[in-house]
Design a protein around this motif. Structure first.
Motif, PDB file in Angstrom:
ATOM      1  N   UNK A   1       6.238   8.773   8.732  1.00 42.01           N
ATOM      2  CA  UNK A   1       4.702   7.934   8.858  1.00 42.01           C
ATOM      3  C   UNK A   1       4.215   8.123  10.130  1.00 42.01           C
ATOM      4  N   UNK A   2       4.995   8.262  11.285  1.00 45.23           N
ATOM      5  CA  UNK A   2       4.639   8.246  12.747  1.00 45.23           C
ATOM      6  C   UNK A   2       4.126   9.853  13.120  1.00 45.23           C
ATOM      7  N   UNK A   3       4.710  10.544  12.390  1.00 44.23           N
ATOM      8  CA  UNK A   3       4.495  12.139  12.444  1.00 44.23           C
ATOM      9  C   UNK A   3       3.095  12.223  11.759  1.00 44.23           C
ATOM     10  N   UNK A   4       2.780  11.614  10.837  1.00 47.58           N
ATOM     11  CA  UNK A   4       1.494  12.133   9.959  1.00 47.58           C
ATOM     12  C   UNK A   4       0.184  11.222  10.538  1.00 47.58           C
ATOM     13  N   UNK A   5       0.580  10.430  11.603  1.00 50.38           N
ATOM     14  CA  UNK A   5      -0.550   9.643  12.553  1.00 50.38           C
ATOM     15  C   UNK A   5      -1.034  10.424  13.713  1.00 50.38           C
ATOM     16  N   UNK A   6      -0.340  11.741  14.084  1.00 51.60           N
ATOM     17  CA  UNK A   6      -0.562  12.139  15.204  1.00 51.60           C
ATOM     18  C   UNK A   6      -1.767  12.903  15.506  1.00 51.60           C
ATOM     19  N   UNK A   7      -2.612  13.044  14.235  1.00 51.44           N
ATOM     20  CA  UNK A   7      -4.090  13.794  14.095  1.00 51.44           C
ATOM     21  C   UNK A   7      -4.936  12.733  14.316  1.00 51.44           C
ATOM     22  N   UNK A   8      -4.608  11.331  14.159  1.00 47.81           N
ATOM     23  CA  UNK A   8      -5.817  10.596  14.151  1.00 47.81           C
ATOM     24  C   UNK A   8      -6.862  10.509  15.291  1.00 47.81           C
ATOM     25  N   UNK A   9      -7.950  10.706  15.118  1.00 46.34           N
ATOM     26  CA  UNK A   9      -9.188  10.331  15.952  1.00 46.34           C
ATOM     27  C   UNK A   9     -10.477  10.044  15.296  1.00 46.34           C
ATOM     28  N   UNK A  10     -10.589   8.837  15.472  1.00 46.26           N
ATOM     29  CA  UNK A  10     -11.993   8.285  14.808  1.00 46.26           C
ATOM     30  C   UNK A  10     -13.131   8.233  15.974  1.00 46.26           C
ATOM     31  N   UNK A  11     -12.981   8.826  16.995  1.00 47.10           N
ATOM     32  CA  UNK A  11     -13.940   8.998  18.135  1.00 47.10           C
ATOM     33  C   UNK A  11     -15.194   9.482  17.676  1.00 47.10           C
ATOM     34  N   UNK A  12     -15.481  10.376  16.789  1.00 47.68           N
ATOM     35  CA  UNK A  12     -16.929  10.855  16.244  1.00 47.68           C
ATOM     36  C   UNK A  12     -17.522   9.800  15.502  1.00 47.68           C
ATOM     37  N   UNK A  13     -16.527   8.915  14.834  1.00 48.44           N
ATOM     38  CA  UNK A  13     -17.175   8.012  13.630  1.00 48.44           C
ATOM     39  C   UNK A  13     -17.322   6.591  14.191  1.00 48.44           C
ATOM     40  N   UNK A  14     -16.899   6.343  15.513  1.00 50.80           N
ATOM     41  CA  UNK A  14     -17.102   4.954  15.954  1.00 50.80           C
ATOM     42  C   UNK A  14     -18.787   4.284  16.034  1.00 50.80           C
ATOM     43  N   UNK A  15     -19.697   5.358  16.279  1.00 49.11           N
ATOM     44  CA  UNK A  15     -20.898   5.063  16.478  1.00 49.11           C
ATOM     45  C   UNK A  15     -21.541   4.658  14.966  1.00 49.11           C
ATOM     46  N   UNK A  16     -20.829   4.884  14.086  1.00 52.39           N
ATOM     47  CA  UNK A  16     -21.335   4.317  12.532  1.00 52.39           C
ATOM     48  C   UNK A  16     -21.158   2.799  12.490  1.00 52.39           C
TER      49      UNK A  16
ATOM     50  N   UNK B   1       0.945  -1.219   0.003  1.00 50.51           N
ATOM     51  CA  UNK B   1       0.061  -0.064  -0.123  1.00 50.51           C
ATOM     52  C   UNK B   1       0.721   1.252  -0.104  1.00 50.51           C
ATOM     53  N   UNK B   2       2.016   1.051  -0.082  1.00 54.00           N
ATOM     54  CA  UNK B   2       2.943   2.194  -0.195  1.00 54.00           C
ATOM     55  C   UNK B   2       3.698   2.477  -1.523  1.00 54.00           C
ATOM     56  N   UNK B   3       3.702   3.792  -2.164  1.00 50.73           N
ATOM     57  CA  UNK B   3       4.311   4.034  -3.492  1.00 50.73           C
ATOM     58  C   UNK B   3       5.630   4.611  -3.352  1.00 50.73           C
ATOM     59  N   UNK B   4       6.530   4.286  -4.013  1.00 51.28           N
ATOM     60  CA  UNK B   4       7.965   4.932  -3.866  1.00 51.28           C
ATOM     61  C   UNK B   4       7.845   6.246  -4.043  1.00 51.28           C
ATOM     62  N   UNK B   5       6.935   6.788  -5.198  1.00 52.80           N
ATOM     63  CA  UNK B   5       7.026   8.066  -5.653  1.00 52.80           C
ATOM     64  C   UNK B   5       6.297   9.137  -4.669  1.00 52.80           C
ATOM     65  N   UNK B   6       5.512   8.490  -3.526  1.00 54.45           N
ATOM     66  CA  UNK B   6       4.883   9.479  -3.035  1.00 54.45           C
ATOM     67  C   UNK B   6       5.465   9.557  -1.475  1.00 54.45           C
ATOM     68  N   UNK B   7       5.254  10.475  -0.762  1.00 59.23           N
ATOM     69  CA  UNK B   7       5.750  10.511   0.485  1.00 59.23           C
ATOM     70  C   UNK B   7       4.969   9.328   1.338  1.00 59.23           C
ATOM     71  N   UNK B   8       5.612   8.715   2.252  1.00 56.17           N
ATOM     72  CA  UNK B   8       5.053   7.806   3.112  1.00 56.17           C
ATOM     73  C   UNK B   8       4.329   8.400   4.236  1.00 56.17           C
ATOM     74  N   UNK B   9       3.117   8.801   4.104  1.00 54.83           N
ATOM     75  CA  UNK B   9       2.337   9.140   5.118  1.00 54.83           C
ATOM     76  C   UNK B   9       1.061   8.052   5.578  1.00 54.83           C
ATOM     77  N   UNK B  10       0.413   8.320   6.787  1.00 51.47           N
ATOM     78  CA  UNK B  10      -0.556   7.447   6.832  1.00 51.47           C
ATOM     79  C   UNK B  10      -1.705   8.010   6.045  1.00 51.47           C
TER      80      UNK B  10
END
Length: 207
Positions: free
Chosen positions: A131-146, A36-45
């Protein structure tokens, strides 16, 4: 179709022992995160998840998603965005809201490690930090009820950080249950494959 997504630093073979102990071993896909990672793109979440989502979109529905650690984050992300396509969800040692301070501390540690320390993970040092820096803002809390499909949250009894997050997530997701795997740490599929397989067999037979 079942999709098992491994954690960071693991490979598809990390599921081999657990998979061999499942009652039904058919129709299980174990993709590599590297796919799921492409060499030509930055490795972000965001890039990683986008490619994972495209992968899932190409597979016959409904999906039974099972992920560990980073794999659990990807599985949860997809279930939040496409709840109608997921018939069951297993989250092992996952986080629904990134522990920002822990990630920042990890990145500080990464900066002092030699590049050779990342060879077995399959990432270069710079890529791992990005990669780890790009994950700092992840928050699925509002969507778990789905999420309404049967959901199993698992965590090794020694994995205290993720154990707490899994218990909290179970409180937000309806039709979910939380279980600890005795004598296991973070990598449950490596530490206790037989106990994990027993939990999965029971879960998949329950619906």
């Amino acid at each position: 179709m079942k999709i098992f997504i491994h954690g960071l630093g693991q490979t598809t073979s990390s599921w081999d022992k657990t998979r061999s102990l499942l009652d039904n071993q058919d129709a299980i896909l174990c993709p590599s995160i590297q796919e799921f990672l492409k060499e030509e793109n930055p490795i972000t979440y965001q890039e990683l998840y986008s490619n994972f989502s495209n992968y899932c979109s190409s597979i016959q529905k409904p999906l039974d998603l099972c992920g560990l650690s980073l794999g659990a984050v990807l599985a949860l992300n997809y279930a939040c965005e496409h709840p109608q396509e997921v018939s069951s969800l297993v989250l092992i040692a996952g986080q629904y809201k990134s522990p920002k301070l822990l990630l920042q501390f990890q990145n500080i540690v990464f900066r002092f490690l030699p590049s050779s320390a990342f060879a077995d993970i399959g990432f270069q040092k710079k890529e791992m930090i990005e990669l780890t820096r790009s994950m700092e803002q992840i928050d699925f809390t509002p969507f778990l009820k789905r999420i309404s499909c049967p959901t199993l949250l698992l965590c090794g009894e020694k994995d205290k950080v993720n154990q707490k997050a899994s218990q909290k997530a179970s409180g937000h997701i309806k039709n979910s249950q939380f279980c600890k795997i005795q004598s296991a740490g973070h990598e449950v599929n490596i530490d206790a494959p037989q106990k994990l397989a027993e939990k999965l067999n029971h879960f998949y037979l329950s619906f």
